[in-house]
Design a protein around this motif. Structure first.
Motif, PDB file in Angstrom:
ATOM      1  N   LEU A 295       0.858  -1.181   0.000  1.00  0.00           N
ATOM      2  CA  LEU A 295       0.000   0.000   0.000  1.00  0.00           C
ATOM      3  C   LEU A 295       0.892   1.227   0.000  1.00  0.00           C
ATOM      4  CD1 LEU A 295      -3.274   0.688   1.833  1.00  0.00           C
ATOM      5  CD2 LEU A 295      -1.405   2.320   2.129  1.00  0.00           C
ATOM      6  N   GLN A 500      -3.058  -9.111   1.814  1.00  0.00           N
ATOM      7  CA  GLN A 500      -3.860  -8.008   1.297  1.00  0.00           C
ATOM      8  C   GLN A 500      -4.929  -7.589   2.294  1.00  0.00           C
ATOM      9  OE1 GLN A 500      -3.286  -6.363  -1.658  1.00  0.00           O
ATOM     10  NE2 GLN A 500      -4.831  -4.931  -0.906  1.00  0.00           N
ATOM     11  N   GLU A 504      -5.523  -3.893   4.086  1.00  0.00           N
ATOM     12  CA  GLU A 504      -6.818  -3.219   3.942  1.00  0.00           C
ATOM     13  C   GLU A 504      -7.433  -2.914   5.301  1.00  0.00           C
ATOM     14  OE1 GLU A 504      -9.096  -5.819   1.489  1.00  0.00           O
ATOM     15  OE2 GLU A 504      -8.072  -5.233  -0.375  1.00  0.00           O
ATOM     16  N   GLU A 507      -5.523   0.066   6.681  1.00  0.00           N
ATOM     17  CA  GLU A 507      -5.891   1.275   5.931  1.00  0.00           C
ATOM     18  C   GLU A 507      -7.256   1.794   6.370  1.00  0.00           C
ATOM     19  OE1 GLU A 507      -6.389   2.829   1.306  1.00  0.00           O
ATOM     20  OE2 GLU A 507      -6.551   0.696   1.775  1.00  0.00           O
TER      21      GLU A 507
END
Length: 533
Positions: A295, A500, A504, A507
């Motif tokens: 990211l 992933q 996420e 984030e």
């Protein structure tokens, strides 16, 4: 053409040791000679002048040396041929990176110079002056559209004749056609082009690019050679990039000083953002049995953070996450430099074999004996070499980076790494954080000759390696409260079964924390998960 010297290759300490070990194990008399017949390594020929006992060392189709000793020495000749080819590949890669760095440096210098002037002739002269450093030319000019007359007029020129009373209608001549179409052109034989309008300077080959702002052409840049030359698509791309960078400055040169500064800064940042994206991996590597995710959210249009994933010649996977000090264009340029140097230096392969080293020592991970491929240790020398280059050549700028560089063996799961002053990476399993990879040396680029310890750890099936920059823990809320490392550790305590998904989740919490506040710093994360058995 890249130069090659067999004596320098053979003279390397590790190369000479390997070759001598091979010769001794063969038990025969073997000698290595350059093309002039000088003995570089080994024993003199027993049958002087007997070419049947010589085997060539080749680089492409060129013979660069000989090995004496007959058929028994063929393995030595084959090895030296292979090593010669690898040496040329390494030099070519280094030359390409250096060329790219020169271009970036040129753009940076041009940006600084043109934003320092509000005078149109000065700006145009700077464009020509900087472009001539990278493009072969004997004459050239900058032509701008005079809106009152509707003609393209020369405002800056160089060559045997530099008078500026030449003008063209849009669509007239090669330059007029480039202006009208908005597309650059290469004409390597102008005599055969019916559009060519001869001037005072002798011209055999010509390259021309439009000056465009917001998709509207305001002029053209012409470069030419008096002798025939083959301009390339790369030359045109470089000229077009320079023209694109310069066009906004030329237009803004007639505007108010405050408008000029804002417009040029915005234009340069957008170009820097595009260039910086080219330095990040277009696709994240996904080795068999592994999941990699990243990211990247810059606080401004360009950033000092970066990450990288790439394959090494040894088959290892290079993993990098770094944070260059400061923010903005300066840190973005150094981000490109750090990334390029790490890639170039890590591709060198001077060492071979295996060696035992101490594993990472953490509070939650027991020590076990691990053996690594020396190619991985050798690749990590890139951190020291990068540190010395930046410290010795750019110390006056006080730029440095915290940097983690690891080499992952995708077969065994062994991660060999150097942590140059970066935030400790975390290794997660179903129970939470089982290890933190703390710094093994200082930040990179501060002082020359610094020491960076190499450590290693094994990622077990189901483990996730997670790295981040301080933009994560120092993200600010509207009340100026930090996200904090404590809150991040809470999120890592119960990780999902996907790299992933982990990024996420973090984030999502960061976005909620920052809310309406401006992003304070670049945010970068890298996660690597080994598939469970």
């Amino acid at each position: 053409m890249i130069s090659f010297n067999l004596s320098k290759l053979v003279g390397k300490k590790e190369t000479a040791r390997i070759i001598n070990d091979i010769i001794q194990s063969m038990g025969v008399s073997v000698g290595i000679y350059n093309t002039e017949g000088k003995l570089l390594l080994g024993d003199p020929e027993e049958n002087d002048g007997d070419e049947s006992q010589r085997l060539p060392i080749k680089l492409s189709d060129e013979i660069v040396g000989w090995v004496s000793g007959g058929e028994q020495a063929r393995g030595v000749a084959t090895l030296l041929t292979f090593m010669s080819a690898k040496e040329i590949e390494r030099k070519q890669l280094a030359e390409e990176i250096l060329s790219k760095y020169k271009e970036i440096n040129l753009f940076y210098q041009l940006s600084e110079k043109i934003t320092a002037s509000l005078e149109l002739p000065v700006v145009c002269n700077l464009i020509i002056e900087e472009a001539r450093k990278l493009i072969s030319t004997t004459s050239g000019s900058v032509m701008l559209l005079n809106k009152e007359t509707g003609m393209l007029e020369i405002v800056s020129a160089f060559g045997q004749a530099t008078h500026t009373n030449v003008s063209l209608k849009p669509g007239e001549g090669i330059a007029g056609n480039v202006f009208a179409s908005g597309r650059g052109e290469i004409i390597n034989n102008v005599a055969a082009d019916p559009r060519f309008v001869a001037g005072a300077n002798p011209v055999s080959s010509l390259i021309c690019a439009p000056l465009k702002t917001r998709n509207n052409a305001i002029g053209v840049v012409n470069f030419s050679q008096s002798e025939p030359i083959d301009y390339t698509a790369e030359d045109l791309q470089l000229l077009a990039t320079l023209a694109s960078q310069a066009a906004q400055a030329i237009e803004n040169a007639v505007l108010h000083e405050s408008q000029l500064k804002d417009a040029v800064a915005r234009n340069e940042i957008e170009k820097g953002q595009k260039m910086q994206k080219d330095f990040l991996p277009s696709q994240i590597l996904q080795p068999s049995g592994w999941e990699l995710a990243a990211l990247f959210k810059p606080a401004r249009q360009v950033a000092g953070d970066f990450y990288d994933t790439f394959m090494l010649p040894s088959g290892g996977v290079g993993l990098v996450i770094a944070d260059v000090c400061d923010k903005g264009v300066g840190s973005a340029l150094f981000m490109a430099l750090f990334r390029s140097l790490i890639r170039v230096f890590s591709a060198e392969t001077d060492l071979v074999g295996s060696v035992a080293i101490a594993p990472a020592q953490t509070d939650k991970f027991g020590i076990e004996s691990l053996t690594i491929n020396l190619d991985h240790v050798n690749a990590l020398r890139a951190v020291r070499l990068t540190n010395d280059y930046v410290a010795e050549n750019h110390s006056n700028l006080n730029m440095f980076a915290t940097l983690f560089f690891g080499v992952l063996d995708p077969i065994t799961g062994i991660l060999t790494y150097v942590n140059g002053g970066h935030e400790p990476l975390a290794i997660l399993n179903a129970s939470g954080i089982r290890a933190r990879l703390k710094p093994t040396g200082p930040a990179v680029g501060m002082l020359p000759n610094m020491k960076f310890r190499v450590q290693q750890i094994c990622l077990q099936p189901g483990d996730i390696l997670m790295g981040y920059t301080d933009g994560v823990t120092e993200a600010k809320s509207p009340e100026s409260k930090f996200f904090t490392e404590h809150k991040l550790i809470e999120l890592l305590a119960d990780p999902p079964d996907s790299a992933q998904a982990l990024l996420e989740r973090i984030e999502l919490h960061l976005v909620k924390h920052i809310d309406t506040a401006d992003q304070f710093d670049d945010i970068t994360m890298l996660a690597v998960r080994r598939a469970p058995k």
